[in-house]
Enzyme design. Structure first.
Site, mmCIF file in Angstrom:
data_model
loop_
_atom_site.group_PDB
_atom_site.id
_atom_site.type_symbol
_atom_site.label_atom_id
_atom_site.label_comp_id
_atom_site.label_asym_id
_atom_site.label_seq_id
_atom_site.Cartn_x
_atom_site.Cartn_y
_atom_site.Cartn_z
ATOM 1 N N GLU A 30 32.284 11.403 -19.367
ATOM 2 C CA GLU A 30 31.820 10.246 -20.144
ATOM 3 C C GLU A 30 32.881 9.808 -21.151
ATOM 4 O OE1 GLU A 30 29.031 8.602 -19.493
ATOM 5 O OE2 GLU A 30 28.529 10.045 -17.912
ATOM 6 N N GLU A 71 24.803 10.996 -27.686
ATOM 7 C CA GLU A 71 25.592 10.604 -26.515
ATOM 8 C C GLU A 71 25.172 11.421 -25.294
ATOM 9 O OE1 GLU A 71 27.766 8.488 -24.168
ATOM 10 O OE2 GLU A 71 27.814 8.019 -26.312
ATOM 11 N N GLU A 78 20.935 7.828 -18.521
ATOM 12 C CA GLU A 78 21.680 7.002 -17.559
ATOM 13 C C GLU A 78 21.823 7.712 -16.209
ATOM 14 O OE1 GLU A 78 25.359 5.772 -19.345
ATOM 15 O OE2 GLU A 78 24.354 4.342 -20.664
#
Length: 127
Positions: A30, A71, A78
């Site tokens: 990420e 995060e 996601e």
């Protein structure tokens, strides 16, 4: 509660292994997580260099932990959403937007805390 759910030190240790793997994957895969980790490294280096107080360290470290945790949770949402469907879906889009909003709010809050903590030291350094 079944007997399968008994407390086990071995299972607790394995949970840390899974968590560490998750953190490594988060940073490896990420891009935004890498940015947050880089910002955390800068904040820690600045804290060491400027000699911030223990209470200021608590504030900085809590912010770092919250931003990176947010995060991770956003990335989890996601990943699950992308597993469900790769097609555009307004509900999944909304969930992703909410997750991103949470990270953004925490990141902006961390910046404000950073300004409150570090700015007086920086001003003193240059005056």
């Amino acid at each position: 509660m079944t007997t399968d759910n008994k407390f086990s030190w071995k299972k607790r240790a394995q949970a840390f292994v899974y968590a560490w793997e998750g953190l490594k994957t988060l940073v490896r895969e990420e891009h935004n997580a890498r940015i947050h980790v880089a910002a955390a490294v800068v904040a820690v280096a600045a804290g060491i260099a400027l000699g911030i107080s223990p209470l200021e360290w608590c504030s900085v470290l809590i912010c770092i932990g919250l931003v990176i945790s947010a995060e991770a949770l956003n990335s989890a949402v996601e990943a699950l959403a992308d597993r469900i469907t790769t097609e555009r879906d307004p509900f999944i889009g909304k969930a992703k937007d909410f997750g991103a909003a949470a990270v953004t709010v925490l990141a902006m809050t961390a910046v404000i805390v950073g300004v409150i903590v570090f700015l007086p030291y920086i001003i003193k350094l240059f005056s």
